[in-house]
Design a protein around this motif. Structure first.
Motif, short mmCIF file in Angstrom:
data_model
loop_
_atom_site.label_atom_id
_atom_site.label_comp_id
_atom_site.label_asym_id
_atom_site.label_seq_id
_atom_site.Cartn_x
_atom_site.Cartn_y
_atom_site.Cartn_z
N GLU A 190 6.22 51.86 -20.52
CA GLU A 190 7.40 51.97 -19.66
C GLU A 190 7.61 50.70 -18.85
O GLU A 190 8.75 50.23 -18.70
CB GLU A 190 7.27 53.18 -18.73
CG GLU A 190 7.42 54.52 -19.44
CD GLU A 190 7.17 55.70 -18.53
OE1 GLU A 190 7.67 56.80 -18.84
OE2 GLU A 190 6.43 55.53 -17.53
N LYS A 230 10.55 58.87 -26.47
CA LYS A 230 11.42 59.46 -25.46
C LYS A 230 11.76 58.49 -24.32
O LYS A 230 12.63 58.77 -23.51
CB LYS A 230 10.78 60.71 -24.88
CG LYS A 230 10.61 61.85 -25.88
CD LYS A 230 9.88 63.03 -25.26
CE LYS A 230 9.65 64.14 -26.29
NZ LYS A 230 8.88 65.27 -25.70
N GLU A 232 13.48 55.78 -22.29
CA GLU A 232 14.86 55.32 -22.36
C GLU A 232 14.92 53.82 -22.66
O GLU A 232 14.05 53.06 -22.25
CB GLU A 232 15.59 55.62 -21.05
CG GLU A 232 15.81 57.11 -20.80
CD GLU A 232 16.65 57.36 -19.57
OE1 GLU A 232 17.14 56.38 -18.97
OE2 GLU A 232 16.83 58.54 -19.20
#
Length: 445
Positions: A190, A230, A232
């Motif tokens: 992330e 998943k 973004e």
């Protein structure tokens, strides 16, 4: 996280070997900068020199030691210069390197990378440090990583190997398989995406063994891919390296269903002959590998599968070597890493001295293996001509007075196309117009 106790000093790291070594370097660089050091790309400017080594072949070890010798001569005129070695070669030779290279200040192994700030402090206090242990030092909760790749991020998810293939030193240098917790991996991914990275490559000596040592049936590579998918943003996900019999049906389905995961598998075969595979202690024979390979090929409309092969394993006959060449041709493997067998310390094959193959025969077989690999790679590339692909732009270069972009398909094929605009980090649709062995040429559509 670490106390800044050194100012205005520079470090230089020479990285040799696999992507895992490069990932180690990114972490070492982060710890260096947290200690107040500044990175330099000129080793002559550095106050602290470090070589991250590979031991998969003797030539890699020799190259690392040669580099250290150059630095050692430099230290005669600059006694305050600090010199260190880490990685797989350090795991093999340990403190004996101090006798061979008395100018060394630091030796540490693959299990101790997160103790690096402590090592630097001790070396700065003129202590000679050698720390090689079999017990991994825990990963810090916060860790700065200096990403070297402009558009991508290497993220280790599992380290070590339990297979003990008879030719391979990895279990003796990287240790047994150790998986990172998924929340650490997801958090690192992330952050990389937030920082602008467009490709995440999950690393492991046996990447599809991920989670087995954590004794939780929900922690698998397949489920990790689903979780990462998943996140973004627009980016790609890849993973290397797979062990053939550890590729589950669920993993294949996860690759198929996750839109951000590249349809790409790197599956080392090593030899195309079943007897040689057994002597290598590989957990499959020729027929089983073909079955796994074709299961993947048949599941996708378009998928790239690459492999690894060794020429001249101890006792390999000419007929058995021919099986390797035929495997590449019959499977139409898209590309293979090829190597001449190199005896490694601690390994069973390294002790098979009575059946070692003469160097001239190994070299001749390697050249034939290379030729067949080139033919297979070119044939694979030719299949792409006329098709449109989305590529990730990596960098712009001036080639013979013409500005060209270097880009990669989702499966890693190198693509060149003209562009006066620097498109680094962007996804662009291109049409393949020409195929060569190691690259493709395209035009923007």
């Amino acid at each position: 996280m670490y106390n800044n106790f050194i100012m205005s000093k520079k470090f230089y790291i020479e990285t040799m070997g696999c992507q895992m070594n490069k990932s180690d370097t990114e972490r070492l660089e982060g710890m260096f900068t947290e200690l107040g050091y500044e990175k330099t790309v000129n080793d002559k400017e550095a106050d602290f020199l470090l070589v991250s080594t590979c031991a998969i072949r003797q030539t890699s070890v020799d190259k690392a030691y040669s580099q250290l010798g150059v630095w050692g001569k430099r230290k005669k005129n600059n006694p305050s210069l600090k010199i260190g070695i880490c990685g797989c070669a350090a795991e093999i030779d340990k403190e004996s390197l101090f006798k061979r290279m008395p100018y060394l200040d630091l030796i540490f192994g693959t299990h101790n990378i997160f103790k690096f700030p402590e090592f630097v402090k001790r070396v700065e206090n003129d202590e000679k440090v050698c720390e090689i242990t079999n017990i991994p030092y825990p990963e810090p909760k916060e860790l700065k990583v200096n990403r070297q790749n402009t558009v991508g991020a290497w993220i280790p998810i599992i380290e070590g190997c339990n297979n003990f293939c008879t030719y391979c030193v990895v279990p003796f240098t990287r240790g047994r398989e150790r998986s990172r917790m998924p929340q650490l991996i997801i958090a690192e991914a992330e952050k990389a995406i937030k920082d602008g990275k467009k490709e995440i490559t999950l690393l492991g000596q046996n990447v599809d063994s991920y989670g087995k040592d954590l004794h939780n049936s929900n922690i698998t590579l397949a489920n990790l891919l689903r979780s990462l998918n998943k996140i973004e943003g627009k980016f790609r996900i890849k993973f290397v390296t797979s062990y053939p019999t550890d590729i589950t049906d669920d993993l294949i389905e996860a690759v198929a269903e996750c839109d951000k995961v590249s349809k790409f598998f790197h599956i080392p075969m090593q030899s195309g002959n079943s007897r040689v595979l057994k002597a290598m202690n590989r957990r499959y024979d020729r027929e089983q590998y073909f079955e796994i390979f074709n299961k993947i090929r048949n599941r996708f409309d378009e998928v790239e599968i690459t492999s690894d092969f060794i020429a001249g394993f101890p006792g390999e006959t000419e007929e058995e070597f021919q099986d390797t060449l035929s495997a590449i041709k019959e499977l139409q493997i898209d590309y293979s890493n090829t190597a001449i067998y190199s005896p490694r310390p601690f390994t069973k094959a390294g002790k098979m001295i009575d059946i070692f193959i003469p160097d001239e025969i190994k070299e001749e077989r390697f050249q034939r293996l290379h030729t067949v690999n080139c033919e297979a790679t070119l044939n694979s590339n030719k299949k792409l001509v006329g098709k449109v692909y989305e590529v990730l732009c990596e960098c712009q270069k001036n080639k013979k007075g013409k500005m060209m972009m270097n880009a990669r398909t989702s499966t890693g094929k190198l693509v060149h196309f003209p562009s006066d605009t620097d498109l680094t980090g962007q996804f662009i649709n291109v049409k393949i117009v020409k195929a060569q062995t190691w690259c493709l040429y395209a035009e923007i559509v």
